[in-house]
Motif scaffolding. Sequence first.
Motif, mmCIF file in Angstrom:
data_model
loop_
_atom_site.group_PDB
_atom_site.id
_atom_site.type_symbol
_atom_site.label_atom_id
_atom_site.label_comp_id
_atom_site.label_asym_id
_atom_site.label_seq_id
_atom_site.Cartn_x
_atom_site.Cartn_y
_atom_site.Cartn_z
ATOM 1 N N PRO A 241 5.192 7.656 5.805
ATOM 2 C CA PRO A 241 5.206 8.095 7.212
ATOM 3 C C PRO A 241 4.196 7.332 8.066
ATOM 4 O O PRO A 241 4.505 6.953 9.197
ATOM 5 N N ALA A 242 2.985 7.095 7.506
ATOM 6 C CA ALA A 242 1.962 6.362 8.272
ATOM 7 C C ALA A 242 2.462 4.958 8.600
ATOM 8 O O ALA A 242 2.243 4.452 9.706
ATOM 9 N N MET A 243 3.169 4.349 7.644
ATOM 10 C CA MET A 243 3.666 3.006 7.912
ATOM 11 C C MET A 243 4.771 3.000 8.953
ATOM 12 O O MET A 243 4.832 2.111 9.803
ATOM 13 N N PHE A 244 5.643 4.003 8.903
ATOM 14 C CA PHE A 244 6.677 4.115 9.939
ATOM 15 C C PHE A 244 6.031 4.241 11.318
ATOM 16 O O PHE A 244 6.487 3.628 12.286
ATOM 17 N N LEU A 245 4.955 5.033 11.398
ATOM 18 C CA LEU A 245 4.251 5.206 12.675
ATOM 19 C C LEU A 245 3.726 3.872 13.179
ATOM 20 O O LEU A 245 3.887 3.530 14.355
ATOM 21 N N LYS B 113 -0.603 14.023 -4.687
ATOM 22 C CA LYS B 113 -0.968 14.642 -3.408
ATOM 23 C C LYS B 113 -2.464 14.615 -3.067
ATOM 24 O O LYS B 113 -2.803 14.354 -1.921
ATOM 25 N N PRO B 114 -3.358 14.885 -4.044
ATOM 26 C CA PRO B 114 -4.784 14.896 -3.672
ATOM 27 C C PRO B 114 -5.250 13.584 -3.067
ATOM 28 O O PRO B 114 -6.239 13.552 -2.338
ATOM 29 N N LEU B 115 -4.559 12.483 -3.354
ATOM 30 C CA LEU B 115 -4.961 11.192 -2.800
ATOM 31 C C LEU B 115 -4.311 10.918 -1.448
ATOM 32 O O LEU B 115 -4.580 9.902 -0.819
ATOM 33 N N GLY B 116 -3.431 11.834 -1.021
ATOM 34 C CA GLY B 116 -2.764 11.642 0.271
ATOM 35 C C GLY B 116 -1.680 10.582 0.223
ATOM 36 O O GLY B 116 -1.184 10.137 1.256
ATOM 37 N N LEU B 117 -1.305 10.177 -0.990
ATOM 38 C CA LEU B 117 -0.380 9.049 -1.104
ATOM 39 C C LEU B 117 1.016 9.360 -0.573
ATOM 40 O O LEU B 117 1.753 8.456 -0.200
ATOM 41 N N ASP B 118 1.371 10.642 -0.513
ATOM 42 C CA ASP B 118 2.695 10.984 0.000
ATOM 43 C C ASP B 118 2.783 10.762 1.514
ATOM 44 O O ASP B 118 3.872 10.813 2.079
ATOM 45 N N PHE B 119 1.637 10.494 2.157
ATOM 46 C CA PHE B 119 1.664 10.208 3.595
ATOM 47 C C PHE B 119 1.716 8.701 3.860
ATOM 48 O O PHE B 119 1.791 8.272 5.006
ATOM 49 N N ALA B 120 1.715 7.891 2.811
ATOM 50 C CA ALA B 120 1.658 6.433 2.995
ATOM 51 C C ALA B 120 2.855 5.908 3.790
ATOM 52 O O ALA B 120 2.690 5.135 4.739
ATOM 53 N N LEU C 178 0.833 -1.207 0.000
ATOM 54 C CA LEU C 178 0.000 0.000 0.000
ATOM 55 C C LEU C 178 0.867 1.257 0.000
ATOM 56 O O LEU C 178 0.503 2.276 -0.574
#
Lengths: 107, 240
Positions: free
Chosen positions: B180-184, B171-178, B31
Amino acid sequence: MDQKLILLTIAGMALVTYLPRMLPALALSSRRLNPWLERWLSHVPAAVLSALLIPSLLAPEGRIQASWDNLFLWAALPCFLLALKTRSFFGVVALGLGLVAGVRFLS
Amino acid sequence: MESVQTLPPASAERPWPEILSGMRQALPIVLGFVPVGFAYGVLALKAGLPALPAALMSVFVFAGSAQFIAVGLLAAGAPAVTVIVTTFVVNLRHLLMSAALAPHLRQWSRPGVAWLCFQLTDETFALHATRFARGETSKAETLAVNATAQAAWVAGSVLGILCGELIGDVKPLGLDFALPAMFLALLAGQVGSRPRVATALASAAFSLLFLALGFGQWGVIAACVLGATFGTGVESWTRN
């Protein structure tokens, strides 16, 4: 840059990436380690993740954005709470993407 | 007389349950990797890298941040040596991860270890560290996690290279946060004891300090060494 030089560059990149990935595991997996070193190594995962997280949240574009409108920083809070509660990778990633996409859509 | 047949261990004969389990465990990485790989493909093409080398980089280098940086350098006309040295520095942190996995790999053959390490990334490392700590060191499962992760990375890259022209921004899909979210999510699984919390906090503090000082990739490595040392110190101190 011509194609041949690009391919050589990629071969060089592959080599300098692979050696640090492989040599420690190969050298250390076949011997007993000092218990202190083994304990230190068990702390490495938490240290690596934490050290990588800070720049990915505070400087997502390469430069520091330590302000109130840093979306990643805000989104990280509920994500981390959910992660501590559920341990569900999938849920955390889905929540993160949803939050970031949602806020960007609304703003 | 009945002939008694001895069956080989199920895991050697039928590794499929383990392979499927590994693929399932790699799903969150998939993902994260597909969109980030996609972004890499788009950028590589926009930087003027031909399609085939751009895809080959994902196959042979397989290192997210280093690939982004390399593409940027190539686009800026940097010499090959600069690109290779930068890649080396950016990926040097894997040295620590490789060492950290070593104590769990005593039962593995050397070619097995060499193959595992080819696909060692921040994400697969974090997942394996968590799995190995639970005693899950099955080779089929571990290598299936890696293969699935790299397949996702290559597939994402190729998609980005093929249709990068169509989609300008992830960016509009928020995919650039994928990622960092996984690291969290992975970090949450690593901070189960007080010394580990100490490690994470110290590492974060040093990482923040070095980021502010502009140390770049060296800052991440130094923060990791200092954080792990601090946490180990706390652990020894609280034991005595």
